[in-house]
Enzyme design. Sequence first.
Site, mmCIF file in Angstrom:
data_model
loop_
_atom_site.group_PDB
_atom_site.id
_atom_site.type_symbol
_atom_site.label_atom_id
_atom_site.label_comp_id
_atom_site.label_asym_id
_atom_site.label_seq_id
_atom_site.Cartn_x
_atom_site.Cartn_y
_atom_site.Cartn_z
ATOM 1 N N LEU A 36 32.724 43.872 39.326
ATOM 2 C CA LEU A 36 33.000 43.726 40.763
ATOM 3 C C LEU A 36 33.073 42.268 41.187
ATOM 4 C CD1 LEU A 36 30.690 46.620 41.985
ATOM 5 C CD2 LEU A 36 33.104 46.705 41.329
ATOM 6 N N HIS A 40 35.618 43.630 46.136
ATOM 7 C CA HIS A 40 34.842 44.878 46.198
ATOM 8 C C HIS A 40 33.719 44.756 47.228
ATOM 9 C CE1 HIS A 40 36.414 45.160 41.933
ATOM 10 N NE2 HIS A 40 36.738 46.353 42.402
ATOM 11 N N ASP A 153 46.028 47.366 45.716
ATOM 12 C CA ASP A 153 46.667 48.482 45.013
ATOM 13 C C ASP A 153 47.368 49.351 46.049
ATOM 14 O OD1 ASP A 153 45.581 48.068 42.216
ATOM 15 O OD2 ASP A 153 43.753 48.046 43.402
HETATM 16 O O1 PAF Z 1 41.237 50.950 41.961
HETATM 17 C C1 PAF Z 1 40.429 51.261 41.061
HETATM 18 O O2 PAF Z 1 39.493 50.508 40.701
HETATM 19 C C2 PAF Z 1 40.582 52.588 40.340
HETATM 20 O O3 PAF Z 1 41.924 52.934 40.188
HETATM 21 C C3 PAF Z 1 39.804 53.733 41.011
HETATM 22 C C4 PAF Z 1 40.315 54.011 42.403
HETATM 23 C C5 PAF Z 1 38.316 53.371 41.081
HETATM 24 C C6 PAF Z 1 39.940 55.018 40.192
HETATM 25 O O4 PAF Z 1 39.446 54.864 38.907
#
Ligand code: PAF
Length: 268
Positions: A36, A40, A153
């Site tokens: 992380l 995050h 993402d």
């Molecule tokens: O974005 C991420 O870290 C991953 O694709 C997730 C959403 C935790 C699923 O494994």
Amino acid sequence: MTLIPVVRTKKALARLVAGWRRQGLSVGFVPTMGALHPGHAALVKRASRENDRTIVSVFVNPLQFGPNEDYGRYPRALPADRKLVAAAGASAVYAPSAAEMYPKGFHTHVEVEGISDLYCGKYRPGHFRGVATVVLKLFNQVRADRAYFGEKDWQQVRILEDMIRDLDMPVEIVRVPIVREADGLALSSRNAYLSPAERRAAPALRAALEAGRKEARRPNSRPETVAAAVRRALAGTGLKVQYAAVWDGRLLAAAYLGKTRLIDNLPL
Ligand code: PAF
């Protein structure tokens, strides 16, 4: 610093969340694959502001990696992750094993059709099927009120939003803006793979997206000229473009720097 619990099984997680529910507490959820970073932490801070309790899952999901991808070498750092999320306000970490998540005999998958085959999905076949499957399972296991995802993402968030709409899942998805380094590089666990020279080159991706956005603001620009502007801006930077595309009000791009694949996007 308070040490928050790490639960390893679905049963222990269900017990923990049921206890909160009995007290009438709301639950936020931040799904992650660990390693992380402050991006995050921003998700966890937002979740803890908006919910009484926040669970962070740390699970490197084998289903979303292709056979030649980095599942084996994906960075794993649970003790540091636990500290980071505790400082950001999380109440617990859920870190199941692969066997807990996918017991013997597991054979059900979630496919969000069409959209999963575009852009990143075109170059990573099966990736979004793996993401949708694990996220649906995590949603069922955690049963949160809200789940927090980073806009880096972009395609992933859009796919998951379609999934919860199509399957009537009782969770709200909250999008959280991209967190960047001072030089513009979007934070990513995979940035840890970059050599010092690659790290110096990496902000070129965001700069190229800015060049594309400038083109998008020209009166006669078209999606193709915007994508071409991104490609032109990346020429000679050491980054190899995989795709650049205008989609869903955003300008998206993926590029390789050596063996490391970077993605980024900007609103148009
Ligand atoms: O974005 C991420 O870290 C991953 O694709 C997730 C959403 C935790 C699923 O494994």
